[in-house]
Design a protein around this motif. Sequence first.
Motif, mmCIF file in Angstrom:
data_model
loop_
_atom_site.group_PDB
_atom_site.id
_atom_site.type_symbol
_atom_site.label_atom_id
_atom_site.label_comp_id
_atom_site.label_asym_id
_atom_site.label_seq_id
_atom_site.Cartn_x
_atom_site.Cartn_y
_atom_site.Cartn_z
ATOM 1 N N ALA A 1 1.238 -1.191 -0.450
ATOM 2 C CA ALA A 1 0.050 0.033 -0.083
ATOM 3 C C ALA A 1 0.712 1.477 -0.216
ATOM 4 C CB ALA A 1 -1.054 0.308 1.127
ATOM 5 N N GLN A 2 2.048 1.239 -0.463
ATOM 6 C CA GLN A 2 2.798 3.074 -0.398
ATOM 7 C C GLN A 2 3.360 2.580 -1.865
ATOM 8 O OE1 GLN A 2 5.965 2.489 2.211
ATOM 9 N NE2 GLN A 2 4.740 2.205 4.519
ATOM 10 N N PRO A 3 2.610 3.901 -2.359
ATOM 11 C CA PRO A 3 3.054 3.678 -3.892
ATOM 12 C C PRO A 3 4.307 3.908 -4.000
ATOM 13 C CG PRO A 3 1.778 6.046 -3.110
ATOM 14 C CD PRO A 3 1.641 4.526 -2.154
ATOM 15 N N VAL A 4 5.013 3.988 -4.970
ATOM 16 C CA VAL A 4 6.327 3.859 -5.489
ATOM 17 C C VAL A 4 5.684 5.245 -6.922
ATOM 18 C CG1 VAL A 4 8.907 3.498 -6.408
ATOM 19 C CG2 VAL A 4 7.203 2.825 -4.783
ATOM 20 N N GLU A 5 5.954 5.977 -7.182
ATOM 21 C CA GLU A 5 5.501 6.662 -8.809
ATOM 22 C C GLU A 5 6.513 6.444 -9.342
ATOM 23 O OE1 GLU A 5 5.778 10.833 -10.199
ATOM 24 O OE2 GLU A 5 4.449 11.152 -8.481
ATOM 25 N N ILE A 6 6.164 6.154 -10.955
ATOM 26 C CA ILE A 6 6.853 5.898 -11.710
ATOM 27 C C ILE A 6 6.832 7.005 -12.882
ATOM 28 C CG2 ILE A 6 7.939 4.150 -13.907
ATOM 29 C CD1 ILE A 6 7.716 3.328 -11.080
ATOM 30 N N LEU A 7 5.774 7.318 -12.495
ATOM 31 C CA LEU A 7 5.426 8.197 -13.843
ATOM 32 C C LEU A 7 3.944 9.299 -13.264
ATOM 33 C CD1 LEU A 7 5.117 6.823 -17.181
ATOM 34 C CD2 LEU A 7 6.902 8.184 -17.235
ATOM 35 N N VAL B 1 1.393 9.380 -14.043
ATOM 36 C CA VAL B 1 0.278 9.023 -14.280
ATOM 37 C C VAL B 1 0.133 7.895 -13.967
ATOM 38 C CG1 VAL B 1 -0.722 10.890 -15.815
ATOM 39 C CG2 VAL B 1 0.603 8.876 -16.292
ATOM 40 N N LEU B 2 1.415 7.038 -13.065
ATOM 41 C CA LEU B 2 1.551 5.658 -12.835
ATOM 42 C C LEU B 2 2.745 5.176 -11.705
ATOM 43 C CD1 LEU B 2 2.053 2.732 -13.639
ATOM 44 C CD2 LEU B 2 3.622 3.716 -15.014
ATOM 45 N N ASN B 3 1.967 4.650 -10.672
ATOM 46 C CA ASN B 3 2.720 4.238 -9.743
ATOM 47 C C ASN B 3 2.790 2.909 -9.747
ATOM 48 O OD1 ASN B 3 2.128 6.514 -8.590
ATOM 49 N ND2 ASN B 3 0.823 6.097 -7.413
ATOM 50 N N PHE B 4 3.892 2.003 -8.985
ATOM 51 C CA PHE B 4 3.793 0.805 -8.745
ATOM 52 C C PHE B 4 3.587 1.212 -7.422
ATOM 53 C CE2 PHE B 4 6.885 -0.673 -12.173
ATOM 54 C CZ PHE B 4 6.077 -0.500 -13.029
ATOM 55 N N THR B 5 1.928 0.226 -6.587
ATOM 56 C CA THR B 5 1.810 -0.011 -5.417
ATOM 57 C C THR B 5 1.248 -1.144 -5.187
ATOM 58 O OG1 THR B 5 0.995 2.162 -5.876
ATOM 59 C CG2 THR B 5 -0.337 1.061 -3.772
ATOM 60 N N LEU B 6 2.490 -1.831 -4.743
ATOM 61 C CA LEU B 6 1.491 -3.495 -3.940
ATOM 62 C C LEU B 6 -0.244 -3.490 -2.827
ATOM 63 C CD1 LEU B 6 2.393 -6.315 -3.631
ATOM 64 C CD2 LEU B 6 3.158 -6.037 -1.728
ATOM 65 N N LEU B 7 -0.966 -4.062 -3.774
ATOM 66 C CA LEU B 7 -1.584 -4.648 -3.159
ATOM 67 C C LEU B 7 -2.587 -5.717 -3.040
ATOM 68 C CD1 LEU B 7 -3.397 -1.046 -4.480
ATOM 69 C CD2 LEU B 7 -2.491 -1.426 -1.908
ATOM 70 N N TYR B 8 -3.292 -5.639 -2.418
ATOM 71 C CA TYR B 8 -4.543 -7.948 -2.916
ATOM 72 C C TYR B 8 -5.795 -7.305 -3.207
ATOM 73 C CZ TYR B 8 0.347 -8.613 -0.420
ATOM 74 O OH TYR B 8 1.824 -8.960 -0.198
ATOM 75 N N ASN B 9 -6.404 -8.413 -4.078
ATOM 76 C CA ASN B 9 -7.232 -8.452 -3.862
ATOM 77 C C ASN B 9 -8.643 -9.342 -4.457
ATOM 78 O OD1 ASN B 9 -10.079 -8.428 -5.317
ATOM 79 N ND2 ASN B 9 -9.254 -7.383 -7.081
ATOM 80 N N PRO B 10 -8.567 -9.679 -3.326
ATOM 81 C CA PRO B 10 -10.161 -10.538 -2.964
ATOM 82 C C PRO B 10 -11.147 -11.413 -3.593
ATOM 83 C CG PRO B 10 -10.158 -9.532 -0.934
ATOM 84 C CD PRO B 10 -9.171 -8.597 -1.714
ATOM 85 N N GLY B 11 -11.549 -10.160 -4.136
ATOM 86 C CA GLY B 11 -12.593 -10.152 -5.302
ATOM 87 C C GLY B 11 -12.575 -10.256 -6.486
ATOM 88 N N ALA B 12 -13.413 -9.745 -7.101
ATOM 89 C CA ALA B 12 -13.138 -10.045 -8.828
ATOM 90 C C ALA B 12 -12.360 -8.752 -9.558
ATOM 91 C CB ALA B 12 -14.058 -10.729 -9.705
ATOM 92 N N ALA B 13 -12.326 -8.591 -10.928
ATOM 93 C CA ALA B 13 -12.143 -7.556 -11.207
ATOM 94 C C ALA B 13 -12.400 -6.177 -10.421
ATOM 95 C CB ALA B 13 -12.906 -7.362 -13.081
#
Length: 165
Positions: free
Chosen positions: A35-41, A43-55
């Motif tokens: 959950a800690q964003p790393v700015e790439i651009l 308008v673009l971050n790499f942020t580790l998140l977990y999704n237990p749901g669907a789309a």
Amino acid sequence: MSKQASAAIWLWLAVAVFVLDIATKQLAEMLLVYAQPVEILPVLNFTLLYNPGAAFSFLADQSGWQRWFFTAIKLAVSIMLIVWITRLPRTLLWLPAALALILGGALGNLFDRVLFGHVIDFISVHWQNAYFPAFNLADSAISIGAVMMVVDVIRETWHDWRQRR
């Protein structure tokens, strides 16, 4: 099965998508803090998140039954896609490629769901404070494959329409 060569050769693309998806998710797990964003651009971050749901985190707030529900759906769809690809003639290019992208993405997310109980997402696109739901390489492959299928249907419909004129 007919003696005509099968489009099963396209299964290599599904395997490539699967391997790249798992590799990028493992890199995200190793290099990012949850959950800690790393700015790439801007308008673009790499942020580790977990999704237990669907789309788009659909049903993510449920008690856990959705893990096995989505696992069963993805497994059934994956089997259907493999059968479909192997029954297509090898002369086709666009449709089997689209199906292989969808299959590889589905298997990548299925792998996460079975092993971890959630899908690992890490690509975060945003404009100012408006964030698109986080996604991963598998989601991208599924989306590209779906668009390719739509284009294939439009192209075939157009071709059939022109033939009848």
